[in-house]
Design a protein around this motif. Structure first.
Motif, PDB file in Angstrom:
ATOM      1  N   LEU A  42      13.060   2.288  10.213  1.00 54.77           N
ATOM      2  CA  LEU A  42      13.154   1.817   8.719  1.00 54.77           C
ATOM      3  C   LEU A  42      14.266   2.879   8.094  1.00 54.77           C
ATOM      4  N   VAL A  43      14.061   4.020   8.257  1.00 53.79           N
ATOM      5  CA  VAL A  43      14.794   5.079   7.834  1.00 53.79           C
ATOM      6  C   VAL A  43      16.338   4.895   8.098  1.00 53.79           C
ATOM      7  N   GLU A  64       7.173  14.744  12.693  1.00 58.57           N
ATOM      8  CA  GLU A  64       8.538  14.373  13.331  1.00 58.57           C
ATOM      9  C   GLU A  64       9.334  13.672  12.541  1.00 58.57           C
ATOM     10  N   VAL A  65       8.708  12.611  11.614  1.00 63.33           N
ATOM     11  CA  VAL A  65       9.663  11.914  10.674  1.00 63.33           C
ATOM     12  C   VAL A  65      10.554  12.819   9.806  1.00 63.33           C
ATOM     13  N   ILE A  66       9.869  13.844   9.167  1.00 64.45           N
ATOM     14  CA  ILE A  66      10.746  14.495   8.490  1.00 64.45           C
ATOM     15  C   ILE A  66      11.928  15.344   9.412  1.00 64.45           C
ATOM     16  N   SER A  67      11.480  15.786  10.370  1.00 69.92           N
ATOM     17  CA  SER A  67      12.399  16.597  11.380  1.00 69.92           C
ATOM     18  C   SER A  67      13.450  15.522  11.594  1.00 69.92           C
ATOM     19  N   HIS A  68      13.161  14.315  12.193  1.00 70.21           N
ATOM     20  CA  HIS A  68      14.129  13.432  12.312  1.00 70.21           C
ATOM     21  C   HIS A  68      15.069  13.020  11.451  1.00 70.21           C
ATOM     22  N   ARG A  70      15.881  15.128   8.729  1.00 73.09           N
ATOM     23  CA  ARG A  70      16.697  16.526   8.354  1.00 73.09           C
ATOM     24  C   ARG A  70      17.625  16.729   9.717  1.00 73.09           C
ATOM     25  N   ASN A  71      17.112  16.794  10.951  1.00 73.82           N
ATOM     26  CA  ASN A  71      18.070  17.246  11.797  1.00 73.82           C
ATOM     27  C   ASN A  71      18.889  16.399  12.590  1.00 73.82           C
ATOM     28  N   LYS A  72      18.157  15.185  12.923  1.00 73.00           N
ATOM     29  CA  LYS A  72      18.971  14.035  13.546  1.00 73.00           C
ATOM     30  C   LYS A  72      20.088  13.096  12.662  1.00 73.00           C
ATOM     31  N   LEU A  73      19.452  12.931  11.385  1.00 72.97           N
ATOM     32  CA  LEU A  73      20.203  11.849  10.415  1.00 72.97           C
ATOM     33  C   LEU A  73      20.873  12.811   9.556  1.00 72.97           C
ATOM     34  N   LYS A  74      20.543  14.301   9.619  1.00 77.10           N
ATOM     35  CA  LYS A  74      21.229  15.156   8.488  1.00 77.10           C
ATOM     36  C   LYS A  74      21.230  14.487   6.962  1.00 77.10           C
ATOM     37  N   LYS A  75      20.074  13.983   6.784  1.00 77.34           N
ATOM     38  CA  LYS A  75      19.935  13.390   5.264  1.00 77.34           C
ATOM     39  C   LYS A  75      18.847  14.521   4.435  1.00 77.34           C
ATOM     40  N   GLU A  76      19.346  14.387   3.148  1.00 80.64           N
ATOM     41  CA  GLU A  76      18.627  15.305   2.306  1.00 80.64           C
ATOM     42  C   GLU A  76      17.453  14.439   1.484  1.00 80.64           C
TER      43      GLU A  76
END
Length: 121
Positions: A42-43, A64-68, A70-76
């Motif tokens: 969804l994100v 893991e959702v937060i990590s994804h 921040r790290n994979k999608l590079k979103k704030e």
């Protein structure tokens, strides 16, 4: 006025329906994920303004959702996490991964509404 889009990741369907009802009443648009995998999808597809996630969920945890995000999608994108009492270690880990706020379960839907509105003000 554009409605803020929120992804709510919560495996307790009763709680997620209650929160969806409460937040939609305040004018937010809600997308519901029953587990962490759905939350990530969804994100990725909807680029929400906020993510609300439980820590303990099937497939991917809230961490893991937060990590994804921040790290994979590079979103704030702001992320508010929910956790049952006594999971201090998980909460500290969530903040180190980039969580914006934290609420201990059970919590008041009204308090959640206040915290969400504060993030958007």
């Amino acid at each position: 006025m554009q409605r803020h889009k929120i992804v709510l990741a919560e495996d307790n369907s009763t709680l997620s329906l209650l929160l969806k009802y409460r937040l939609e009443k305040e004018g937010f648009e809600l997308l519901i994920a029953a587990d962490g995998k759905e939350a990530v999808e969804l994100v990725e597809h909807h680029d929400p303004d906020l993510v609300l996630t439980d820590i303990m969920m099937p497939f991917y945890s809230g961490l893991e959702v937060i990590s994804h995000i921040r790290n994979k999608l590079k979103k704030e994108t702001p992320v508010i996490i929910f956790s049952s009492a006594g999971q201090e270690e998980m909460v500290l880990k969530a903040f180190s991964l980039g969580a914006s706020d934290f609420m201990t379960k059970p919590f008041s839907p009204n308090e959640l509404v206040i915290r969400v509105k504060r993030l958007f003000s």
